[in-house]
Design a protein around this motif. Structure first.
Motif, PDB file in Angstrom:
ATOM      1  N   ASN A   1       6.023   9.122   5.325  1.00 25.28           N
ATOM      2  CA  ASN A   1       6.096   8.008   6.284  1.00 25.28           C
ATOM      3  C   ASN A   1       5.850   8.421   7.733  1.00 25.28           C
ATOM      4  OD1 ASN A   1       6.702   5.978   4.345  1.00 25.28           O
ATOM      5  ND2 ASN A   1       8.799   6.756   4.243  1.00 25.28           N
TER       6      ASN A   1
ATOM      7  N   ASP B   1      -6.404  11.171  -3.003  1.00 23.10           N
ATOM      8  CA  ASP B   1      -5.190  10.347  -2.975  1.00 23.10           C
ATOM      9  C   ASP B   1      -3.939  11.208  -3.064  1.00 23.10           C
ATOM     10  OD1 ASP B   1      -6.643   8.050  -2.795  1.00 23.10           O
ATOM     11  OD2 ASP B   1      -6.321   7.389  -4.855  1.00 23.10           O
ATOM     12  N   SER B   2      -2.988  10.926  -2.188  1.00 23.32           N
ATOM     13  CA  SER B   2      -1.722  11.666  -2.216  1.00 23.32           C
ATOM     14  C   SER B   2      -0.895  11.328  -3.445  1.00 23.32           C
ATOM     15  CB  SER B   2      -0.914  11.345  -0.955  1.00 23.32           C
ATOM     16  OG  SER B   2      -0.556   9.975  -0.923  1.00 23.32           O
ATOM     17  N   GLN B   3      -1.104  10.136  -3.996  1.00 21.11           N
ATOM     18  CA  GLN B   3      -0.315   9.711  -5.158  1.00 21.11           C
ATOM     19  C   GLN B   3      -0.597  10.569  -6.388  1.00 21.11           C
ATOM     20  OE1 GLN B   3      -2.071   7.731  -3.178  1.00 21.11           O
ATOM     21  NE2 GLN B   3      -1.038   5.784  -2.775  1.00 21.11           N
TER      22      GLN B   3
ATOM     23  N   ASP C   1       0.811  -1.204   0.000  1.00 18.26           N
ATOM     24  CA  ASP C   1       0.000   0.000   0.000  1.00 18.26           C
ATOM     25  C   ASP C   1       0.853   1.267   0.000  1.00 18.26           C
ATOM     26  OD1 ASP C   1      -2.757   1.170   0.311  1.00 18.26           O
ATOM     27  OD2 ASP C   1      -1.769   2.065   2.044  1.00 18.26           O
ATOM     28  N   ARG C   2       1.971   1.238   0.734  1.00 23.87           N
ATOM     29  CA  ARG C   2       2.838   2.429   0.850  1.00 23.87           C
ATOM     30  C   ARG C   2       3.966   2.423  -0.182  1.00 23.87           C
ATOM     31  NH1 ARG C   2       2.233   3.619   6.575  1.00 23.87           N
ATOM     32  NH2 ARG C   2      -0.038   3.654   6.817  1.00 23.87           N
TER      33      ARG C   2
ATOM     34  N   ASN D   1      -2.921  12.493   3.876  1.00 27.11           N
ATOM     35  CA  ASN D   1      -2.555  11.284   3.138  1.00 27.11           C
ATOM     36  C   ASN D   1      -1.112  11.358   2.649  1.00 27.11           C
ATOM     37  OD1 ASN D   1      -5.059  10.088   3.422  1.00 27.11           O
ATOM     38  ND2 ASN D   1      -5.861  10.896   1.499  1.00 27.11           N
TER      39      ASN D   1
ATOM     40  N   ASP E   1       1.658   8.572   3.335  1.00 23.24           N
ATOM     41  CA  ASP E   1       2.104   7.786   2.182  1.00 23.24           C
ATOM     42  C   ASP E   1       3.517   8.126   1.731  1.00 23.24           C
ATOM     43  OD1 ASP E   1      -0.088   6.121   1.739  1.00 23.24           O
ATOM     44  OD2 ASP E   1      -1.173   7.663   0.636  1.00 23.24           O
TER      45      ASP E   1
ATOM     46  N   ALA F   1      -2.982  -0.067  -4.482  1.00 22.57           N
ATOM     47  CA  ALA F   1      -1.684   0.603  -4.461  1.00 22.57           C
ATOM     48  C   ALA F   1      -0.887   0.345  -5.732  1.00 22.57           C
ATOM     49  CB  ALA F   1      -0.889   0.140  -3.244  1.00 22.57           C
TER      50      ALA F   1
ATOM     51  N   GLY G   1      -5.270   1.432   2.923  1.00 24.18           N
ATOM     52  CA  GLY G   1      -4.803   2.770   2.579  1.00 24.18           C
ATOM     53  C   GLY G   1      -4.587   3.669   3.772  1.00 24.18           C
ATOM     54  N   ALA G   2      -3.921   4.789   3.488  1.00 23.15           N
ATOM     55  CA  ALA G   2      -3.581   5.747   4.543  1.00 23.15           C
ATOM     56  C   ALA G   2      -4.814   6.458   5.082  1.00 23.15           C
ATOM     57  CB  ALA G   2      -2.584   6.769   4.004  1.00 23.15           C
TER      58      ALA G   2
END
Length: 504
Positions: free
Chosen positions: A486, A421-423, A173-174, A479, A483, A401, A243-244
């Motif tokens: 850390n 989502d942070s991504q 996930d991370r 998030n 993510d 992820a 998820g976060a």
């Protein structure tokens, strides 16, 4: 290597807890499977046709996908350790039964005849020479079963049973290879060590092995009794999806509840799995609370068509529908909306002038989509896109992820996402505007099992403090901290509550 050691030091205490959980689940499963399989094999030695039927049945059990078996067990026995053990026992029966049966039926018939001539009973023959002669094969079957159990037990983390699977799932996930390596390597070490230990059993006498098995049974039974006696105080179990974001929210729930009523002990089960797992667990009262979204309640849980796209009215419709269907309580929603979105890289968007979902019809032949299984099968997901936008793509399915890694690596060029989502920031992705208004409003709120608010009257007031709190920007930033930076989810959650004066 440096990062691996740093991760190990940071998560050292969690690792020991996970190892103990993994061993407990694995050893209990092995013990139960051994007793069942060996007993069956001994009984069926004289009934060849029945033995063949049992052998086929145990073979069929091994062909059932582990996730499917866990999904089938949750509505029946809930979540946590019990369904995990049942599934692991089912997978371990074949090698133990097969090896025990072969070992017992391969004994030289002349030995059986001699024993009968000396007046030995069936039990005496079994204990004095049949089991000792078959022991190398029996122990070999047990070793194979235990290695299988150790590997499969990592999936127990998906349903809240803990174990080393928590490290692997969190690493996926991370996108943290160190966590994945620590979880996988620990599992391998356990399998190798205990495989060597079990091998030594073949030199022990049958009575000694029986004594060890009885001692282990008493130990596990005593541990379960002590655990039950020590958990008599008020306890709430709060779970979250993968998820976060869900992990941040459930930590907020824990802090708020325990702050307002210190007599309540909250147990968290983060990264629990997909919506269907959590929903089944909530209805069976294996968990008490989890964060859910208004659009998901209507589309997936109660399967009720939207009356409109106004977020307040969608929330009220979801609240009434889930109360009527399952008598579950849906508390006040937060301000942000974590709605579905489809995203492409900025380069791809610029190259083909993509700003909205309907633009994809111009480049549908060039699209390589990577969607989660949940998005693929939802009416407000890919099915809805096909119907409402009149387009279809070449689609691969991914775990949540992994779809971000896939688009970063160029394996796909279109993915589903959540708006917070942070991504999306990390990988410089562009979300396409839903110009046909397919995606319903998704306001997050605590979904609570039947009777919990009556049993714990302070919980409603505590959790409703998050009503109309947390903006889209707030959630995406939190998030990102978990993510990418850390930062522990518990710290991010506590810092937000403290900053906004929601804790005493």
């Amino acid at each position: 290597m440096t990062q691996l050691m740093e991760t190990f030091q940071t998560h050292r205490s969690d690792l020991w807890t996970a190892i103990l959980q993994h061993l407990q689940i694995s050893l209990i499963s092995l013990l139960i499977a051994t007793v069942i399989a060996v007993s069956l094999a001994i009984w069926l030695v004289q009934y060849k046709r029945a033995a063949e039927i049992v052998l086929q049945m145990t073979s069929i059990l091994q062909t059932i996908p582990s996730l499917a078996l866990l999904g089938l067990l949750i509505p029946l026995v809930g979540i946590g350790t019990l369904p995990s053990i049942i599934a692991l026992v089912a997978y371990a029966l074949l090698p133990i039964f097969q090896n025990t049966y072969v070992g017992l039926t391969s004994i030289d018939p002349s030995l059986e005849e001699a024993a009968t001539a000396f007046g030995m009973t069936r039990t005496q023959k079994l204990i004095r020479f049949e089991l000792p002669l078959a022991m190398p094969l029996i122990i070999s079957g047990i070793r194979i079963a235990f290695v299988l159990i150790i590997g499969t037990a990592t999936l127990a983390a998906l349903i809240g049973a803990g174990g080393l699977g928590t490290f692997i799932l969190l690493g996926i996930d991370r996108n943290d290879m160190s966590l994945i390596i620590i979880g996988a390597l620990s599992s391998i070490i356990l399998a190798v060590l205990f495989s060597a230990l079990i091998r030594r059993f073949q030199n022990l006498k049958v009575k000694t092995i029986a004594t060890i098995l009885i001692a282990l049974g008493v130990l596990f039974a005593g541990g379960a009794t002590i655990n039950a006696l020590t958990h008599q105080k008020k306890e709430l179990v709060i779970a979250g999806k993968m998820g976060a974001e869900p992990e941040i929210l459930i930590n907020m729930y824990k802090d708020l509840i325990e702050n307002d009523d210190p007599t309540i002990n909250v147990t968290l089960k983060p990264n629990f799995g997909k919506t269907s797992f959590l929903y089944s667990a909530l209805k069976s009262k294996s968990i008490d609370i989890y964060p859910e979204f208004s659009g998901t309640v209507l589309e997936e849980l109660v399967k009720t068509p939207l009356k409109n796209t106004n977020k307040e009215q969608v929330y009220q419709q979801a609240k009434s529908a889930i109360k009527a269907k399952d008598n579950l309580d849906f508390l006040d929603p937060m301000a942000y909306q974590n709605t579905y979105a489809v995203a492409v890289t900025k380069e791809f968007a610029d190259q083909y002038h993509l700003t909205k979902i309907s633009d994809l019809s111009r480049v549908s032949s060039k699209i390589k989509a990577g969607f989660t299984l949940e998005f693929l099968n939802r009416g407000d997901g890919y099915k809805g896109i096909e119907k409402k936008y009149g387009v279809s793509f070449n689609v691969k399915s991914f775990e949540p992820a992994l779809r971000y890694q896939a688009i970063a690596n160029g394996d796909v060029n279109l993915i589903d996402a959540y708006s917070t989502d942070s991504q999306l920031i990390k990988y410089n992705l562009v979300t396409l505007r839903d110009d046909q208004h397919l995606f319903p409003p998704y306001q997050g709120a605590p979904l609570i099992a039947k009777g919990i608010l009556k049993k714990y009257p302070t919980v409603k007031k505590s959790l409703n403090k998050l009503g109309n709190k947390i903006s889209d920007t707030d959630m995406q930033e939190m998030n990102y901290l978990v993510d990418v930076k850390n930062v522990p989810a518990s710290k991010v959650a506590h810092d937000y509550l403290t900053k906004h004066h929601l804790l005493d």
